[in-house]
Design an enzyme around this catalytic site. Structure first.
Site, short mmCIF file in Angstrom:
data_model
loop_
_atom_site.label_atom_id
_atom_site.label_comp_id
_atom_site.label_asym_id
_atom_site.label_seq_id
_atom_site.Cartn_x
_atom_site.Cartn_y
_atom_site.Cartn_z
N LYS A 48 10.75 -1.49 -3.49
CA LYS A 48 9.82 -0.09 -3.05
C LYS A 48 10.40 1.13 -3.79
O LYS A 48 10.05 2.25 -3.14
CB LYS A 48 9.53 -0.18 -1.85
CG LYS A 48 9.04 -1.44 -1.07
CD LYS A 48 8.50 -2.32 -1.97
CE LYS A 48 6.95 -1.99 -2.12
NZ LYS A 48 6.15 -3.07 -2.87
N HIS A 104 16.79 -6.77 -8.35
CA HIS A 104 17.21 -6.39 -7.08
C HIS A 104 18.30 -6.61 -6.52
O HIS A 104 18.71 -6.22 -5.36
CB HIS A 104 16.00 -6.74 -5.78
CG HIS A 104 14.65 -6.28 -6.33
ND1 HIS A 104 14.21 -4.81 -6.81
CD2 HIS A 104 13.35 -6.78 -6.15
CE1 HIS A 104 13.05 -4.72 -6.76
NE2 HIS A 104 12.51 -5.79 -6.27
N SER A 134 7.17 2.31 2.50
CA SER A 134 6.43 1.57 1.53
C SER A 134 6.83 0.01 2.14
O SER A 134 5.88 -0.99 1.77
CB SER A 134 7.08 1.91 0.12
OG SER A 134 6.53 1.22 -0.82
S1 PPS Z 1 8.67 -3.72 -5.74
O1 PPS Z 1 8.01 -4.59 -4.90
O2 PPS Z 1 10.01 -3.57 -5.31
O3 PPS Z 1 8.58 -4.34 -7.27
O4 PPS Z 1 7.99 -2.36 -5.47
P1 PPS Z 1 8.33 -0.87 -6.47
O5 PPS Z 1 7.64 -1.19 -7.78
O6 PPS Z 1 9.75 -0.76 -6.41
O7 PPS Z 1 7.75 0.27 -5.40
C1 PPS Z 1 6.43 0.34 -5.21
C2 PPS Z 1 6.06 1.77 -4.87
O8 PPS Z 1 6.02 2.34 -5.86
C3 PPS Z 1 4.77 3.11 -6.08
N1 PPS Z 1 4.47 3.17 -7.43
C4 PPS Z 1 3.98 4.60 -8.14
N2 PPS Z 1 4.00 5.53 -7.61
C5 PPS Z 1 3.55 6.80 -8.36
N3 PPS Z 1 3.32 6.58 -9.42
C6 PPS Z 1 3.49 5.51 -10.19
N4 PPS Z 1 2.64 5.31 -11.33
C7 PPS Z 1 3.77 4.36 -9.42
N5 PPS Z 1 3.73 2.94 -9.59
C8 PPS Z 1 4.07 2.32 -8.65
C9 PPS Z 1 3.74 2.17 -5.27
O9 PPS Z 1 2.57 2.78 -5.05
C10 PPS Z 1 4.52 1.91 -4.02
O10 PPS Z 1 4.75 2.93 -3.16
P2 PPS Z 1 4.02 3.16 -1.97
O11 PPS Z 1 4.72 4.26 -1.25
O12 PPS Z 1 3.99 1.92 -1.18
O13 PPS Z 1 2.49 3.78 -2.65
#
Ligand code: PPS
Length: 305
Positions: A48, A104, A134
Site C-alpha cells: 500500500k 514486498h 489503505s
Molecule cells: S499493493 O497491494 O501493495 O500492491 O498496493 P499499492 O499499489 O502499494 O498501494 C495501493 C495504494 O496506491 C494508490 N494508488 C495511487 N494513488 C495515486 N495515484 C495513482 N496513480 C495510484 N495508483 C495506486 C491506491 O489508490 C492505494 O491507496 P489508497 O490510499 O488506498 O487509495
C-alpha cells in the site's frame, strides 16, 4: 493468478505472515535464492505504499509513454512479485531484456540474493499513517487477507508488526539504511509522486538510464494518473474473481490521496502512533521523509508525519 485459492491459509516464513493464496513455503524460499540479472529492475515496497503506481510508471518509461502494454497486459505479468508462486513461470516466459520484478520482502530476507548484483532497485515508501489506512480498507475487500477487525485493532497490529508482510518499521529501516552503500538504489516516495508526478517520472527514467523527451514524459503522466489507472482493468484488479477480491466492498484504487489518515485517526490513536514511531525510528539519522498535505503547496517537512 486465480488458480490457487487457499484463501484461508497463512504461510509463516521467517516469523512473517504471508497470504497463502499467493505464497507458498517453496515460492518464498525460491525468492531468497533468486538469481538476479544485472539488467533487472526491482520495485521494493511495503504493501500500500505505491507499488502498483511504480509498476505502471516503469512500464510507461520502458515504452516511452506508449500505453499499449499497460492497457493489454495485467500488472502482475508485467512486473510479477518475486515471492508469489506464479512468478517463476512468468519470468521464465519473459523475453524482456530488462525484466521488472516486484517484491514486498524486507531487506534482511532479500538482501543476500541481491549482494553483488547490479540490478537496479527502486524503493517506494509512503507516510505510514496513510499506509495503515489503505491497508485497513484493502483487508476488507481482499478475501485472502485475515479479517480487518476494528480500525483500532488493526492499527495495533500494524504497530506491533504482526500484519501480513510483517513490520513496516523493519521494512523501511532495512531498505533505506542501504541507500548509502547501494548506488543502484533509488528511493521514491508516494508523496513525491503525488506532488510532482512529472518530476518523479523524470527521476525514475534517468535512474534507469532511459531518458525521455518531454512529450513522452507527458504521455506517461497522463496514463499513470489515478483516474487512468482506476479505469484500466489491467491494473485496477477488477479482472480478479470477486471471491478473491470483493469489489462490492471497496476498490483497489480507493482514493489515491495523501493525508487521508486525518479522517480516520482519533487524537488518541495519533498520539499513540507518534510515540511508537519515535521510539522505533529514533536511530534513523539518514532517514529522510517528505510528507506534504495536498492542500499545502509549500515547504517540505522533514520527518513530519
Ligand atoms: S499493493 O497491494 O501493495 O500492491 O498496493 P499499492 O499499489 O502499494 O498501494 C495501493 C495504494 O496506491 C494508490 N494508488 C495511487 N494513488 C495515486 N495515484 C495513482 N496513480 C495510484 N495508483 C495506486 C491506491 O489508490 C492505494 O491507496 P489508497 O490510499 O488506498 O487509495
Amino acid at each position: 493468478m486465480q488458480d490457487m485459492a487457499r484463501l484461508d491459509v497463512t504461510e509463516m516464513f521467517h516469523g512473517i505472515s504471508f497470504p497463502g493464496h499467493l505464497h507458498t513455503q517453496e515460492s518464498l524460499q525460491l525468492a531468497l535464492r533468486f538469481p538476479f540479472r544485472d539488467t533487472d529492475v526491482l520495485i521494493v515496497s511495503y504493501p500500500k505504499s505505491g507499488t502498483t503506481w511504480m509498476q505502471e510508471i516503469l512500464t510507461l518509461v520502458s515504452s516511452r509513454g506508449d500505453p499499449h502494454l499497460n492497457q493489454t497486459v495485467p500488472n502482475w505479468t508485467r512486473a510479477p512479485w518475486l515471492e508469489q508462486y506464479y512468478s517463476a513461470a512468468v519470468l521464465e516466459a519473459s523475453s524482456a531484456t530488462q525484466r521488472t520484478i516486484t517484491t514486498h520482502l524486507p531487506h534482511h530476507l532479500l538482501g543476500p540474493a541481491l549482494q553483488g548484483s547490479k540490478a537496479k532497485v527502486i524503493y517506494v515508501s509512503r507516510n505510514p499513517k496513510d499506509v495503515v489506512v489503505s491497508f485497513y480498507h484493502f483487508h476488507k475487500m481482499a478475501n485472502f487477507l485475515p479479517g480487518a477487525g476494528t480500525f483500532d485493532e488493526f492499527l495495533n497490529r500494524f504497530l506491533e508488526g504482526t500484519l501480513n508482510f510483517g513490520s513496516w518499521f523493519d521494512h523501511i529501516k532495512g531498505w533505506t539504511s542501504q541507500t548509502a552503500s547501494m548506488d543502484n538504489l533509488l528511493h521514491v516516495t508516494y508523496e513525491e509522486m503525488s506532488l510532482d508526478l512529472h518530476g518523479a517520472i523524470r527521476r525514475v527514467s534517468s535512474f534507469l538510464q532511459c531518458p525521455l523527451v518531454e512529450e513522452e514524459v507527458n504521455k506517461s503522466v497522463q496514463h499513470c494518473s489515478f483516474a487512468s489507472m482506476k479505469n484500466n482493468n489491467m491494473v485496477n484488479y477488477t479482472l480478479i474473481a470477486h471471491e478473491i477480491m470483493d469489489h462490492s466492498k471497496g476498490s483497489f484504487m480507493r482514493n489515491g490521496k495523501t493525508g487521508e489518515w486525518k479522517k480516520m485517526f482519533t487524537e488518541e490513536q495519533n498520539q499513540y502512533f507518534e510515540s511508537v514511531f519515535k521510539s522505533k525510528m529514533h536511530d534513523c539519522t539518514e532517514f529522510v521523509w517528505e510528507v506534504q498535505d495536498q492542500e499545502e503547496t509549500h515547504a517540505k517537512e522533514h520527518i513530519s508525519l
